[in-house]
Design a protein around this motif. Structure first.
Motif, PDB file in Angstrom:
ATOM      1  N   PRO A 499      38.285 171.250 -33.091  1.00  0.00           N
ATOM      2  CA  PRO A 499      36.875 171.331 -33.495  1.00  0.00           C
ATOM      3  C   PRO A 499      35.978 170.615 -32.486  1.00  0.00           C
ATOM      4  O   PRO A 499      36.440 169.740 -31.754  1.00  0.00           O
ATOM      5  CB  PRO A 499      36.855 170.629 -34.848  1.00  0.00           C
ATOM      6  N   VAL A 500      34.722 171.003 -32.458  1.00  0.00           N
ATOM      7  CA  VAL A 500      33.824 170.428 -31.456  1.00  0.00           C
ATOM      8  C   VAL A 500      33.288 169.076 -31.901  1.00  0.00           C
ATOM      9  O   VAL A 500      32.743 168.324 -31.109  1.00  0.00           O
ATOM     10  CB  VAL A 500      32.644 171.366 -31.167  1.00  0.00           C
ATOM     11  N   THR A 501      33.428 168.768 -33.147  1.00  0.00           N
ATOM     12  CA  THR A 501      32.962 167.468 -33.620  1.00  0.00           C
ATOM     13  C   THR A 501      34.175 166.585 -33.868  1.00  0.00           C
ATOM     14  O   THR A 501      35.268 167.081 -34.090  1.00  0.00           O
ATOM     15  CB  THR A 501      32.179 167.618 -34.933  1.00  0.00           C
ATOM     16  N   PRO A 502      33.974 165.280 -33.827  1.00  0.00           N
ATOM     17  CA  PRO A 502      35.110 164.395 -34.068  1.00  0.00           C
ATOM     18  C   PRO A 502      35.745 164.668 -35.427  1.00  0.00           C
ATOM     19  O   PRO A 502      35.055 164.988 -36.399  1.00  0.00           O
ATOM     20  CB  PRO A 502      34.490 163.005 -34.039  1.00  0.00           C
ATOM     21  N   ASN A1084      39.428 162.301 -25.744  1.00  0.00           N
ATOM     22  CA  ASN A1084      38.285 163.184 -25.989  1.00  0.00           C
ATOM     23  C   ASN A1084      37.653 163.571 -24.658  1.00  0.00           C
ATOM     24  O   ASN A1084      37.467 162.730 -23.786  1.00  0.00           O
ATOM     25  CB  ASN A1084      37.231 162.476 -26.842  1.00  0.00           C
ATOM     26  N   LEU A1085      37.330 164.828 -24.540  1.00  0.00           N
ATOM     27  CA  LEU A1085      36.715 165.308 -23.308  1.00  0.00           C
ATOM     28  C   LEU A1085      35.324 165.837 -23.626  1.00  0.00           C
ATOM     29  O   LEU A1085      35.146 166.606 -24.575  1.00  0.00           O
ATOM     30  CB  LEU A1085      37.585 166.420 -22.709  1.00  0.00           C
ATOM     31  N   TYR A1086      34.349 165.367 -22.866  1.00  0.00           N
ATOM     32  CA  TYR A1086      32.977 165.828 -23.073  1.00  0.00           C
ATOM     33  C   TYR A1086      32.426 166.333 -21.742  1.00  0.00           C
ATOM     34  O   TYR A1086      32.749 165.800 -20.685  1.00  0.00           O
ATOM     35  CB  TYR A1086      32.068 164.687 -23.548  1.00  0.00           C
ATOM     36  N   GLN A1106      25.187 163.614 -28.487  1.00  0.00           N
ATOM     37  CA  GLN A1106      26.522 163.893 -29.019  1.00  0.00           C
ATOM     38  C   GLN A1106      27.024 165.223 -28.467  1.00  0.00           C
ATOM     39  O   GLN A1106      26.956 166.252 -29.125  1.00  0.00           O
ATOM     40  CB  GLN A1106      26.469 163.973 -30.543  1.00  0.00           C
ATOM     41  N   PRO A1107      27.549 165.208 -27.261  1.00  0.00           N
ATOM     42  CA  PRO A1107      28.051 166.470 -26.703  1.00  0.00           C
ATOM     43  C   PRO A1107      29.281 166.936 -27.469  1.00  0.00           C
ATOM     44  O   PRO A1107      29.993 166.119 -28.050  1.00  0.00           O
ATOM     45  CB  PRO A1107      28.421 166.097 -25.269  1.00  0.00           C
ATOM     46  N   PRO A1108      29.522 168.222 -27.483  1.00  0.00           N
ATOM     47  CA  PRO A1108      30.689 168.726 -28.210  1.00  0.00           C
ATOM     48  C   PRO A1108      31.990 168.354 -27.512  1.00  0.00           C
ATOM     49  O   PRO A1108      32.025 168.168 -26.288  1.00  0.00           O
ATOM     50  CB  PRO A1108      30.475 170.241 -28.206  1.00  0.00           C
ATOM     51  N   LEU A1109      33.023 168.241 -28.301  1.00  0.00           N
ATOM     52  CA  LEU A1109      34.349 167.963 -27.750  1.00  0.00           C
ATOM     53  C   LEU A1109      34.877 169.213 -27.059  1.00  0.00           C
ATOM     54  O   LEU A1109      34.705 170.322 -27.542  1.00  0.00           O
ATOM     55  CB  LEU A1109      35.317 167.601 -28.871  1.00  0.00           C
ATOM     56  N   GLN A1110      35.514 169.009 -25.930  1.00  0.00           N
ATOM     57  CA  GLN A1110      36.138 170.127 -25.227  1.00  0.00           C
ATOM     58  C   GLN A1110      37.639 170.013 -25.383  1.00  0.00           C
ATOM     59  O   GLN A1110      38.168 168.920 -25.535  1.00  0.00           O
ATOM     60  CB  GLN A1110      35.812 170.059 -23.730  1.00  0.00           C
ATOM     61  N   LYS A1111      38.294 171.124 -25.321  1.00  0.00           N
ATOM     62  CA  LYS A1111      39.745 171.003 -25.402  1.00  0.00           C
ATOM     63  C   LYS A1111      40.296 170.537 -24.069  1.00  0.00           C
ATOM     64  O   LYS A1111      39.700 170.749 -23.017  1.00  0.00           O
ATOM     65  CB  LYS A1111      40.382 172.305 -25.878  1.00  0.00           C
ATOM     66  N   LEU A1112      41.443 169.888 -24.151  1.00  0.00           N
ATOM     67  CA  LEU A1112      41.977 169.219 -22.976  1.00  0.00           C
ATOM     68  C   LEU A1112      42.736 170.212 -22.121  1.00  0.00           C
ATOM     69  O   LEU A1112      43.958 170.238 -22.094  1.00  0.00           O
ATOM     70  CB  LEU A1112      42.897 168.079 -23.398  1.00  0.00           C
ATOM     71  N   SER A1113      41.968 171.006 -21.420  1.00  0.00           N
ATOM     72  CA  SER A1113      42.604 172.009 -20.594  1.00  0.00           C
ATOM     73  C   SER A1113      41.739 172.214 -19.362  1.00  0.00           C
ATOM     74  O   SER A1113      40.518 172.132 -19.425  1.00  0.00           O
ATOM     75  CB  SER A1113      42.725 173.314 -21.378  1.00  0.00           C
TER      76      SER A1113
END
Lengths: 1232, 139
Positions: A499-502, A1084-1086, A1106-1113
């Motif tokens: 999800p993009v939020t914590p 967490n990646l932003y 509050q930038p969205p979370l990015q997936k770790l890729s």
């Protein structure tokens, strides 16, 4: 023997002395020869040994021990003769017999205080102002109806109102400044204390006589309605003119008269009785929800409060009324208050007045005792918790001489025959029909525990209520969690699983009321928020069951309770908590062992409201996290002072690394901020191949260094003057700190005698206990506890066996246990450039409840980022809160048991953790098993009680209570999985496994955990195709997190990992609280090159985007962007090659990409919007955690980028699966 | 001669029975929280080696005196004792480690083990007794 050694050391000293010309060693030695004499050394040790007896053995059961030695409340010894004092006390401590009966005491004390409540002389009515401002008043009428017609409630569909009305009150924002900030419930009629009692009682009877789902008698409905409006009225405490109150009081007394005519409380009597209470004219509309004026106008009509025929006043549509009435169902049993008194009406009148005045009188005394400093955690602990004041409570000052009042004192304990029918202690409403016990709520006494939570809850939302409910924030009882968390997710199809939020902790599926009361997930989490009913069900679900604790977390708001008697269950010693049920006014039922206990007299009085007879309003019962100031019963010895000892490595290696400068600087800056009081003591020991002590006794002109070269049998040269009072010897300490960094600059000593130095530290600390901070820079090479290098650098990236994860020797473990027995914790700072066998060294902290800091390749000048990290962490370390001589006990509802503990401590008995020190950054994990089936209960509770001595020398108990529902179906178990908690518990278990068996075993176990749970889930879901990998929504991140764990430093294979790094990661997993651990596992990646203010939050006047979370890729990384990765202890900013020049200029302060330096650890403070946003975002992230993360700016091309890319766990590496491959692998395993 | 062997075995077995009972009592004391883990473990660890020696001695004696059945009966237990002693991790304080005894149900498994050993030694006791009487009669 000792003298001989001493002379040896004397020679040594004189040899050395020329080198250390600052230290005046020869003269110092000459001046204090007597200190070297054998007797002093020995007599110092003597008591220490004696102390081990009470500490080791009696602490074993701290209840018994504590209770057995209540007389030890000895006045704290003065700092000068502290040791002597302490020794005396130890000596006196008799071995404690196991007697538990401590409770009887409080009856006497409490009884007197209670009686004075009743018997004090009458006072002007004006004193009522205080009286009304309390939260206590809201309840009376509500109890009547809701209790009376509980079964009716079941007919109504779920409605939010009743829950919403009360719990949505926001505590802190009170105009009246009540310590607990409860809403002033001002129900126009029912607001005084006395009616509460009578009403609740009569209502009880009503309940008995009206078991059928009939609509309530109108009058009562009407009550409810009125009191509802009262509930929702914020506060009128200060605003009411005295005359009105006067009126009110009269009205109350008037209305009470009939109630008192039914002293016997028979059913018939009470049936006629409830009608009499405080009926109001219909014009006071129930929907008056928030406006103060509405409330005050409502309470003006005094006529209504007189005896009114019930039917006469009712004008409202009955269903609406009924509805109103129902809303209070949940509070019904909260109203359980003192018994009605069989008095004449006149005497009752008097009594009421008395009580009112009592409130008035008390208002002065209580406010003086409630709000002033002693209760404020802020003042006590030195931390800035401004809210503390508002949440502290105090007990009423017990009246020394209870007045002998001729009127028969209300003896509430007298068993009332009709009272049996108060089975629903706290009428906890239940949300889910599934959790609701179907037993009729009117079940008479002798009920099982479950009806206590049976549902009074389901009400229809009538039109009249809409307004109210919307005004209350539209809280909905509809649980949206369950369907969502069970939604099947096809893992291989879902590309954006993150999800993009914590991710927030799932909220246990309880009713709103309990939800509000429940412990914060930050302090207390369970891996399954729905506890399976049986062990069989748990095994079927294949999920780990356990708790994750962060008990000593820095809190901004914490109710602190000073009370003479701390109310606890008599058999299991559980502290009273919001989830107990009050069977009647005088008894409560423990929610852990189901024993029925008496409510002590003192507990009947609520110091916040200054009202009597409402035990359910006490702060203990309103907050699931509370702190008690413990009495002397909870002490084995007088609270110890804060004692800090620093043990510093000064060998050549250490001097070369240059940490001393940073440490001494940091200490100098924070010397005044060290937590402690006037008794705080501090000491220093340095060591290379010898051990150097520093005499800092007050009165010396300079610190004296005393060298002990006999490391095989360490002794203390001058036991009394090595640990000195911080305030008395401050100048000497500062001198020493200024001198230390330069004292050893020319040393050629390369050996390190850590073991003997620790033994010396133990001897030094054992009389008091405290904190030892060890700074070590290399492998210990001399004396006891010496270690050999075990790491084979060629094996670092081995995929097969990783050896030497366990300690090489038991020396450090034994030492830690000795220290733990003497209430001393050892904190290790390892600043080494090569292998130092952290796995062995860490034992000294692991079992003494210390903490471990590791700075690989530390060098003050060559590695500035580590130096800065040390500096920042030292600041936090030195100034954070600390608790001494602590023990933590975890209790859980009968049927559950704890079997494994994770964290830094020593398990002293099955549920007691011995923590020599407790710090706010320590987390713990506990594995649970279900021993007996939980079928006869619908809720389980967990309670941790942390007993510690604050740095101000106060004994305190911090209690957290968590309440969770029990479920019987597998689907419900899956619906309630807290995946983050589960992964943290799994990580802890995997660490244990890799140490006890092997790393590959642990890795297999992790993979199996996913495979098992997902296959168990898919077997519960019918109609599934075998080719799809399906997970419930609550578990959808499980495979991702396990993959992250497999790629974590602690468990990864194939990638070159130094043994110490790996062991440190394991230590971190064991002792970090959940929030920080999750960042270590899954960073967490932003994306930060286009921060916008949309969705930003405001913290301390700063706008935090509050930038969205990015997936770790890597697929998310674009060359045009800049990304921030938050790995918990380190931040990376990755700047793409063709990143926008504006960003590079505005934020990084460089003209273009090429000019960004390779090693950049700071963002410049530029006066641009984007810089401001970025910095405020990073600052905000930093503020959230104790370990100050280091920032690395990583250019796309720099060699450091491998560090960054290692954390992109969804990508494939040479040695590990990508996320998609991992899913396929799992799928294969499941299909097998 | 045979009688002497069995008399010795009988005495040794008595000692082992007492030791097992002592283990059980101490462990249950720990379970009930009467003593703390540290003292419990140091008490028990002291007796690990005597137990090991005592039992190995009997086993070897049976081998030497060519009582195959009794030897084979004793062998697994003796092997387990030795294995357990050897496999103690270097960082632990002995077979019983105070920091781990409360974890992962170790206390329970230790208890179970002590119980099984008690049963085994009782069985052996009667076997030795019988063999001893038989040997004495034969003499």
């Amino acid at each position: 023997m000792c003298n001989f050694k001493l002379s040896g050391s004397l020679i040594k000293i004189s040899e050395r002395s020329p080198a250390q010309n600052q230290m005046q060693i020869p003269s110092g030695y000459g001046v204090y020869p007597q200190n070297y004499s054998a007797p002093s050394g020995h007599c110092f040790q003597g008591p220490g040994k004696m102390t081990s007896l009470p500490l080791d053995d009696q602490c074993g059961d701290y209840y018994s021990g504590l209770y057995a030695v209540p007389t030890q409340n000895v006045v704290t010894p003065k700092t000068t003769n502290q040791q002597a004092g302490a020794q005396q006390i130890y000596g006196r401590a008799p071995p404690a017999p196991h007697n538990v009966g401590s409770t009887p005491e409080y009856f006497q004390g409490a009884a007197s205080s209670a009686s004075h409540l009743y018997t004090s002389a009458s006072q002007p009515y004006s004193s009522l102002v205080n009286h009304y401002s309390g939260p206590a008043m809201y309840s009376a009428n509500s109890s009547a109806v809701s209790q009376g017609f509980p079964s009716t409630c079941g007919h109504y569909a779920v409605s939010t109102v009743s829950n919403a009305v009360y719990p949505s009150v926001s505590y802190p924002s009170l105009p009246a400044g009540e310590p607990y900030g409860q809403q002033m419930f001002t129900s126009q009629n029912a607001s005084t204390v006395r009616p509460v009692r009578d009403n609740s009682f009569s209502s009880q009877n009503t309940a008995l006589s009206h078991p059928s789902p009939l609509p309530p008698p109108p009058s009562q409905q009407y009550h409810q309605q009125q009191s509802l409006s009262g509930y929702s009225t914020p506060s009128w405490s200060a605003s009411g003119p005295p005359s009105t109150q006067d009126n009110l009081v009269r009205n109350h007394t008037g209305s009470l008269t009939p109630a008192n005519n039914n002293p016997t409380n028979t059913v018939a009597d009470s049936l006629s009785c409830p009608v009499t209470q405080n009926v109001q004219p219909p014009k006071s509309s129930p929907v008056v929800s928030t406006v103060v004026s509405g409330a005050s106008s409502a309470r003006l009509p005094p006529t209504a409060n007189h005896l009114v025929e019930p039917v006469a006043s009712v004008t409202q549509p009955s269903e609406l009324l009924q509805q109103k009435g129902m809303q209070y169902g949940e509070y019904v049993n909260n109203q359980a208050s003192s018994a009605p008194t069989p008095l004449s009406s006149t005497s009752d009148d008097e009594e009421e007045e008395e009580e009112d005045e009592e409130a008035g009188i008390d208002s002065s005394s209580t406010t003086s005792s409630a709000s002033p400093l002693p209760n404020s955690y802020d003042a006590l602990e030195g931390g800035g918790y401004p809210d503390m004041l508002s949440s502290s409570a105090s007990s009423p000052a017990p009246d020394p001489a209870p007045e002998p009042d001729p009127t028969p004192a209300p003896v509430p304990t007298a068993p009332q025959p009709s009272k049996v029918a108060k089975p629903f202690g706290y009428g906890y409403p239940t949300l889910q029909p599934g959790y609701q016990n179907t037993a009729a709520p009117l079940h008479p006494g002798g009920q099982p525990c479950s009806p206590a939570y049976s549902g009074f809850q389901q009400y229809t939302q009538y039109p009249g209520m809409n307004q109210l409910s919307s005004s209350l924030g539209g809280l909905s009882l509809q649980s949206s969690i369950q369907p969502e968390s069970l939604r099947p997710v096809n893992l291989t199809q879902e590309r954006n699983i993150l999800p993009v939020t914590p991710i927030l902790a799932p909220i246990p599926n309880l009713n709103l009321d309990l939800k509000k009361l429940n412990c914060s997930p930050d302090s207390f989490r369970c891996t399954l928020t729905n506890i399976p009913q049986t062990q069989a069900l748990l095994t079927k679900a294949k999920l780990p069951l356990g708790l994750l604790l962060h008990p000593f977390r820095d809190l901004t708001q914490l109710p602190v309770i000073t009370s003479n008697t701390i109310v606890r269950c008599r058999s299991c010693r559980t502290y009273i908590n919001p989830f107990v049920s009050f069977i009647d006014q005088r008894r409560w039922k423990c929610n852990l062992c189901y024993r029925v206990n008496d409510v002590p007299e003192e507990f009947m009085y609520n110091p916040l409201t200054r009202s009597y007879g409402e035990p359910h309003k006490r702060p203990e019962v309103q907050n699931s996290t509370v702190e008690f100031i413990a009495s002397s019963d909870y002490m084995l010895r007088p609270p110890q002072p804060a004692v800090y000892l620093f043990v510093l490595d000064v060998s050549h290696n250490a001097v070369e690394a240059g940490y001393l400068t940073i440490l001494c600087q940091s200490l100098l800056e924070n010397l005044d901020k060290l937590p402690g009081d006037s008794r705080t003591r501090i000491g220093f020991v340095t060591f290379d191949s010898t051990i150097h002590f520093y005499n800092l006794q007050e009165g010396l002109s300079q610190p004296q260094m005393l060298i002990v070269s006999d490391i095989d049998d360490v002794f203390l040269p001058t036991p009394d003057s090595l640990l000195v009072n911080l305030h008395e010897s401050k100048e000497l300490i500062k001198d020493l700190l200024n001198a230390l960094p330069n004292m050893f600059t020319n040393t050629r000593e390369t050996h390190s005698a850590l073991g003997p130095a620790l033994q010396a530290a133990f001897k030094l600390m054992s009389p008091t206990g405290g904190r030892v901070s060890v700074f070590q820079t290399q492998l210990p090479s001399l004396g006891a506890g010496l270690l050999q290098s075990r790491e084979d650098p060629n094996q670092r990236s081995s995929t097969k066996v990783v050896q030497h994860l366990g300690p090489a020797t038991d020396f450090y473990k034994k030492l830690a246990l000795d220290c733990s027995g003497q209430q001393t914790a050892v904190d290790l700072f390892l600043l080494s450039s090569q292998y130092s066998d952290l796995s062995s060294l860490a034992c000294m902290s692991k079992y003494s409840a210390g903490c471990i800091y590791y700075y690989p390749s530390f060098h003050s000048t060559h590695n500035p980022s580590q130096a800065e990290k040390l500096q920042k962490e030292l600041k936090r370390y030195l100034t954070r809160k600390i608790g001494f001589e602590a023990v933590m006990r975890i209790r859980c509802t009968k049927g559950l048991s704890m079997h494994t503990f994770h964290g830094n401590f020593f398990v002293r008995s099955t549920d007691l953790l011995s923590l020599a020190n407790i710090n706010p950054d320590a987390g713990f994990a506990v594995q649970l098993s279900i021993e007996e089936s939980l079928t006869d209960t619908s809720l389980v509770c967990f309670q941790t009680a942390l007993l510690y001595t604050s740095s101000k020398g106060e004994r305190r108990i911090r209690v957290h209570t968590l309440c969770l529902p029990v479920v019987s179906s597998l689907a419900d178990v899956y619906a309630g999985v807290d995946v983050q908690a589960a992964i943290c518990l799994l990580a802890n278990m995997a660490v244990d496994r890799s140490i006890s068996t092997s790393l590959s075993d642990a890795r297999d176990a992790l993979v199996n955990a996913v495979v098992d749970s997902l296959s168990a889930y898919s077997s519960t879901v019918s109609n599934l195709q075998h080719s799809v990998l399906i997970a419930p929504s609550s578990l959808k991140l499980f495979p991702l997190y396990v993959l992250a764990l497999l790629k974590q430093k602690a468990f990864r294979t194939g990638t070159s990992t130094r043994l110490d790094d790996r062991v440190y990661a394991m230590c971190q997993i064991k002792c970090q609280p959940l929030v920080h651990l999750m960042k270590m596992i899954h960073p967490n990646l932003y994306r930060i090159d286009r921060l916008i203010d949309e969705g930003a939050i405001h913290v301390n006047d700063r706008v935090v985007p509050q930038p969205p979370l990015q997936k770790l890729s890597a697929e998310k990384l674009t060359r045009e962007g800049a990304f921030l990765m938050d790995c918990g202890c380190v931040f990376y900013i990755w700047v793409g090659k063709s990143c926008d020049n504006n960003f590079i200029e505005d934020v990084l302060g460089c003209p273009n990409f090429a000019s960004i330096p390779q090693k950049m650890t700071h963002l410049p403070e530029l006066d641009t919007l984007s810089s401001e946003r970025t910095r405020s975002f990073i600052t905000w992230l930093r503020d959230c955690r104790p370990l100050s993360p280091v920032l690395h700016v990583v250019k796309d091309e720099s060699p450091a980028k491998t560090e960054f890319f290692q954390h992109l766990i969804e990508d494939r590496t040479e040695a590990a699966f990508s996320y998609y491959e991992f899913l396929l692998h799992i799928q294969q395993q499941i299909c097998k | 001669m045979e009688a002497v062997v069995f008399v010795f075995s009988l005495l040794d077995c008595c000692a082992l029975i007492f030791l097992s009972v002592y283990f059980i009592i101490t462990l249950s004391d720990l379970e009930c929280d009467y003593i703390n883990a540290r003292s419990c473990c140091s008490k028990l660890n002291k007796w690990i080696i005597p137990e090991l020696i005592g039992h190995t001695l009997v086993t070897l004696l049976m081998l030497v005196s060519l009582h195959w059945f009794i030897f084979l009966l004793n062998l697994p237990v003796a092997t387990w004792n030795i294995y357990r002693f050897i496999m103690v991790p270097s960082g632990n304080m002995g077979v019983f480690d105070p920091t781990e005894i409360h974890n992962r149900g170790q206390l329970k498994s230790h208890m179970k083990e002590a119980m099984i050993k008690l049963g085994f030694h009782l069985l052996c006791f009667f076997m030795y007794l019988y063999s001893m009487i038989l040997a004495l009669i034969n003499d």
